[in-house]
Design a protein around this motif. Structure first.
Motif, PDB file in Angstrom:
ATOM      1  N   ILE A 216       0.816  -1.327  -0.009  1.00  0.00           N
ATOM      2  CA  ILE A 216      -0.011   0.007  -0.058  1.00  0.00           C
ATOM      3  C   ILE A 216       1.109   1.434  -0.064  1.00  0.00           C
ATOM      4  O   ILE A 216       0.660   2.273  -0.792  1.00  0.00           O
ATOM      5  N   TRP A 217       1.771   1.090   0.899  1.00  0.00           N
ATOM      6  CA  TRP A 217       2.873   2.223   0.792  1.00  0.00           C
ATOM      7  C   TRP A 217       3.419   2.611  -0.405  1.00  0.00           C
ATOM      8  O   TRP A 217       3.643   3.739  -1.064  1.00  0.00           O
ATOM      9  N   GLY A 218       3.913   1.754  -1.124  1.00  0.00           N
ATOM     10  CA  GLY A 218       4.742   1.811  -2.507  1.00  0.00           C
ATOM     11  C   GLY A 218       3.753   2.334  -3.537  1.00  0.00           C
ATOM     12  O   GLY A 218       4.003   3.051  -4.424  1.00  0.00           O
ATOM     13  N   ILE A 219       2.464   1.642  -3.478  1.00  0.00           N
ATOM     14  CA  ILE A 219       1.376   2.295  -4.617  1.00  0.00           C
ATOM     15  C   ILE A 219       1.087   3.486  -4.177  1.00  0.00           C
ATOM     16  O   ILE A 219       1.225   4.409  -5.346  1.00  0.00           O
ATOM     17  N   LYS A 220       0.840   4.154  -3.079  1.00  0.00           N
ATOM     18  CA  LYS A 220       0.763   5.527  -2.939  1.00  0.00           C
ATOM     19  C   LYS A 220       1.983   6.333  -3.081  1.00  0.00           C
ATOM     20  O   LYS A 220       1.474   7.330  -3.767  1.00  0.00           O
ATOM     21  N   GLU A 221       3.005   5.802  -3.107  1.00  0.00           N
ATOM     22  CA  GLU A 221       3.987   6.659  -3.272  1.00  0.00           C
ATOM     23  C   GLU A 221       4.256   6.845  -4.627  1.00  0.00           C
ATOM     24  O   GLU A 221       4.689   7.946  -5.096  1.00  0.00           O
ATOM     25  N   ILE A 222       4.038   5.501  -5.339  1.00  0.00           N
ATOM     26  CA  ILE A 222       4.287   5.777  -6.944  1.00  0.00           C
ATOM     27  C   ILE A 222       3.182   6.879  -7.497  1.00  0.00           C
ATOM     28  O   ILE A 222       3.443   7.537  -8.288  1.00  0.00           O
ATOM     29  N   ALA A 223       1.827   6.837  -6.733  1.00  0.00           N
ATOM     30  CA  ALA A 223       1.029   7.662  -7.356  1.00  0.00           C
ATOM     31  C   ALA A 223       0.981   9.231  -6.889  1.00  0.00           C
ATOM     32  O   ALA A 223       0.833  10.187  -7.940  1.00  0.00           O
ATOM     33  N   ALA A 224       1.874   9.373  -6.112  1.00  0.00           N
ATOM     34  CA  ALA A 224       2.218  10.692  -5.488  1.00  0.00           C
ATOM     35  C   ALA A 224       3.351  11.356  -6.216  1.00  0.00           C
ATOM     36  O   ALA A 224       3.611  12.556  -6.563  1.00  0.00           O
ATOM     37  N   ASN A 225       4.486  10.347  -6.226  1.00  0.00           N
ATOM     38  CA  ASN A 225       5.819  10.943  -6.786  1.00  0.00           C
ATOM     39  C   ASN A 225       6.237  10.431  -8.204  1.00  0.00           C
ATOM     40  O   ASN A 225       7.445  10.547  -8.489  1.00  0.00           O
ATOM     41  N   GLY A 226       5.514   9.258  -8.568  1.00  0.00           N
ATOM     42  CA  GLY A 226       6.081   8.570  -9.905  1.00  0.00           C
ATOM     43  C   GLY A 226       7.005   7.463  -9.323  1.00  0.00           C
ATOM     44  O   GLY A 226       7.016   7.111  -8.341  1.00  0.00           O
ATOM     45  N   ALA A 227       7.075   6.528 -10.422  1.00  0.00           N
ATOM     46  CA  ALA A 227       8.154   5.333 -10.042  1.00  0.00           C
ATOM     47  C   ALA A 227       9.339   5.723  -9.827  1.00  0.00           C
ATOM     48  O   ALA A 227       9.834   6.368 -10.334  1.00  0.00           O
ATOM     49  N   GLY A 409      -6.816   2.828  -6.895  1.00  0.00           N
ATOM     50  CA  GLY A 409      -7.338   3.878  -7.624  1.00  0.00           C
ATOM     51  C   GLY A 409      -6.964   5.262  -7.849  1.00  0.00           C
ATOM     52  O   GLY A 409      -6.833   5.949  -8.886  1.00  0.00           O
ATOM     53  N   ILE A 410      -6.189   5.790  -6.599  1.00  0.00           N
ATOM     54  CA  ILE A 410      -5.248   6.832  -6.621  1.00  0.00           C
ATOM     55  C   ILE A 410      -4.264   6.793  -7.678  1.00  0.00           C
ATOM     56  O   ILE A 410      -3.812   7.502  -8.396  1.00  0.00           O
ATOM     57  N   ALA A 411      -3.656   5.306  -7.593  1.00  0.00           N
ATOM     58  CA  ALA A 411      -2.284   5.089  -8.540  1.00  0.00           C
ATOM     59  C   ALA A 411      -2.703   4.923  -9.862  1.00  0.00           C
ATOM     60  O   ALA A 411      -2.178   5.506 -10.588  1.00  0.00           O
ATOM     61  N   ILE A 412      -3.535   3.952 -10.176  1.00  0.00           N
ATOM     62  CA  ILE A 412      -3.799   3.768 -11.522  1.00  0.00           C
ATOM     63  C   ILE A 412      -4.602   5.068 -12.481  1.00  0.00           C
ATOM     64  O   ILE A 412      -4.132   5.396 -13.321  1.00  0.00           O
ATOM     65  N   LEU A 413      -5.660   5.378 -11.571  1.00  0.00           N
ATOM     66  CA  LEU A 413      -6.605   6.337 -12.465  1.00  0.00           C
ATOM     67  C   LEU A 413      -5.776   7.552 -12.561  1.00  0.00           C
ATOM     68  O   LEU A 413      -5.803   8.458 -13.188  1.00  0.00           O
ATOM     69  N   GLY A 414      -5.052   7.854 -11.125  1.00  0.00           N
ATOM     70  CA  GLY A 414      -4.291   8.915 -11.181  1.00  0.00           C
ATOM     71  C   GLY A 414      -3.122   9.194 -11.995  1.00  0.00           C
ATOM     72  O   GLY A 414      -2.760  10.156 -12.699  1.00  0.00           O
ATOM     73  N   SER A 415      -2.264   8.088 -12.442  1.00  0.00           N
ATOM     74  CA  SER A 415      -1.469   7.944 -13.245  1.00  0.00           C
ATOM     75  C   SER A 415      -1.931   8.129 -14.814  1.00  0.00           C
ATOM     76  O   SER A 415      -1.257   8.822 -15.560  1.00  0.00           O
ATOM     77  N   ILE A 416      -3.093   7.552 -15.031  1.00  0.00           N
ATOM     78  CA  ILE A 416      -3.812   7.778 -16.446  1.00  0.00           C
ATOM     79  C   ILE A 416      -4.303   9.017 -16.498  1.00  0.00           C
ATOM     80  O   ILE A 416      -3.737   9.955 -17.527  1.00  0.00           O
ATOM     81  N   GLY A 417      -4.653   9.845 -15.460  1.00  0.00           N
ATOM     82  CA  GLY A 417      -4.965  11.215 -15.489  1.00  0.00           C
ATOM     83  C   GLY A 417      -3.724  12.286 -15.799  1.00  0.00           C
ATOM     84  O   GLY A 417      -3.826  13.193 -16.498  1.00  0.00           O
TER      85      GLY A 417
END
Length: 518
Positions: A216-227, A409-417
């Protein structure tokens, strides 16, 4: 087969008691939205500390759900609920009077522990109190409505309190409700322990925590700051621990989670539908909040108040789902509900910078109404497809899937957005504008406040149009995802209605059986 006992007045009143912790735990996710600026000014919170104040609650809650669900099955669900209420109430007071960021972060972590005890306990106790499937469906519809109501009311209540009191009031509102719960729970709520539950699996608990938290931390971190390497390594490490956890459950004498539950299509199919539903709901909420505040220029409180408008549709969704499922195969109702949610995303494809507020709010209302119907029915399917002694661990698994769904939801849809936003930006922008605009609408809005009028107008106009374009693209993806899920869920869950598992006679649980097992 004998007819299940019907719940009486006492059980329905007890359901209202269970609504107290559920409402507060769901509100605690969003009640901090308005309080952070006040907390930052008072306690001198850094940007990193601010993130931890927000995130530590959800991280701890997600990591301990499976542990607490299993523990409640063994020591008693009412007992665990009471312990959790005490911890939640005391941690709320500690958070309200925190003197520095470290104390507030620690208090939020303890709130997460308390929340992890309360969430699965409420749903498992509903399974114990309502044995008749029709009554249980109504009770779970109420449970779902309270959950969504808490998430929606959190920002509004937080904004109201901060206009009249200091920031600690957003935490202190928890304490009176928890005191009331402590008074009423022993009187109205039944106790339930898993028959011959066996020793508590301490190693399994550690492995579940090590599996859930890094992912969960990794997914949220990628969503916030990229891979970047660290969150990717965290996700991989979490998946490795997840494999070890599953292996432990296969070999342990007294597993925390009975893996045989996943062979039931009603259980596993409902978990998948719940995860995707949460992904779609949370992913849209991120965009809608920014649209209302940064495109339409609403204050946070006004945006929160306007976001209550869709509740007109959402309020009747759970009871409607229950009523329809009593007349036809619930798989078709779930499929139809996903189609209704997809229609909400379809409306959101028509949102533009100058759209009336009615357009995004109508789309959000249809989306939320459909997904509340889905979540009501899949929750009932998860709880109803297992025997009462497994309800705690089953509820915990479902709540953990919801946490994963929200993060995805934050990571995938956020990245697409983000990708759609940047693709819509013009190739050349004036100097001083390009960098903040490329970062996103929040950065462009912040930068515009310090730019000359013409450059500020260019930055805001460009960012707002690119943002609504990204919102449209995400809505198209969401529409297709929900339509595909509608078909898959219908086919998977069709004809899964079956006789509700009965309760096993409840022998005494020896204290020795509660000792940790390694």
């Amino acid at each position: 087969m004998s007819k299940p006992d019907l719940a009486g007045r006492k059980e329905w009143i007890a359901l209202g008691v269970l609504a107290l912790p559920l409402l507060l735990v769901s509100m605690d996710v969003s009640v901090l939205y308005f309080a952070v600026p006040f907390i930052s000014a008072d306690l001198g919170v850094s940007a990193t500390e601010q993130l931890w104040i927000f995130d530590i609650y959800g991280f701890v809650l997600a990591g301990l759900l499976i542990t607490m669900g299993s523990l409640g099955d063994r020591i008693g669900r009412r007992r665990l609920l009471i312990f959790g209420a005490v911890g939640f109430g005391l941690a709320s007071v500690a958070a309200a009077y925190a003197q520095n960021p470290e104390q507030l972060i620690a208090a939020r972590a303890i709130l997460g522990i308390g929340g992890a005890t309360l969430m699965p306990s409420t749903l498992a106790l509903i399974r114990n109190m309502f044995h008749d499937p029709k009554q249980r469906s109504k009770a779970i519809a109420f449970w779902s409505a309270v959950m969504m109501g808490g998430i929606t009311l959190g920002p509004v209540l937080g904004g109201f309190l901060l206009e009249h009191f200091w920031w600690g009031s957003v935490f202190l509102i928890n304490t009176p409700a928890m005191i009331l719960l402590l008074v009423l729970a022993p009187i109205l709520l039944p106790e339930f322990k898993t028959p011959a539950g066996g020793r508590f699996d301490l190693l399994g608990s550690v492995l579940s925590l090590a599996a859930v938290l890094p992912v969960i931390w990794g997914i949220k971190e990628i969503a916030a700051n990229g891979a970047s390497p660290l969150p990717v390594v965290a996700i991989v490490a979490g998946l490795v621990f997840g494999v070890l956890f599953v292996q432990r459950q296969r070999t342990a004498a007294y597993p925390m989670v009975d893996l045989s539950m996943f062979r039931n299509r009603a259980f596993s199919g409902s978990l998948a539908a719940n995860t995707i539903g949460t992904l779609a709901l949370v992913g849209n909420a991120v965009f809608l909040t920014q649209y209302l505040q940064l495109v339409h220029g609403l204050s946070p409180l006004k945006a929160a108040l306007w976001s209550l408008a869709p509740s007109v549709l959402v309020g009747g969704a759970a009871p409607l789902a229950t009523a329809l499922a009593n007349k036809m195969d619930r798989a078709y109702v779930i499929g139809g509900a996903f189609v209704l949610a997809a229609s909400g995303y379809a409306v959101l494809t028509q949102v533009h910078v100058d759209s009336s507020l009615a357009v995004p709010l109508a789309g959000a209302g249809l989306l939320a109404a459909g997904l509340v119907m889905v979540m009501t029915l899949v929750t009932e399917a998860v709880v109803g497809s297992v025997a009462p002694e497994r309800a705690g661990s089953a509820s915990a698994v479902m709540e953990t899937c919801s946490e994963f769904g929200g993060a995805l939801g934050i990571a995938i849809l956020g990245s697409i957005g983000t990708a759609a936003y940047r693709s819509d930006l013009p190739s050349s922008l004036p100097a001083g504008v390009a960098a903040p605009v490329r970062e996103g609408l929040p950065a462009a809005t912040a930068a515009a406040a310090h730019l000359p009028a013409q450059l500020a107008d260019t930055a805001l106009t460009t960012a707002r149009h690119a943002f609504t374009h990204s919102m449209n693209v995400v809505a198209v993806v969401g529409t297709l995802l929900l339509l595909a899920t509608a078909i898959t869920a219908t086919l998977t869950l069709r004809n899964t209605t079956h006789a509700t598992p009965t309760q096993t006679p409840e022998p005494a649980v020896e204290e020795a059986d509660l000792a940790p097992s390694l």
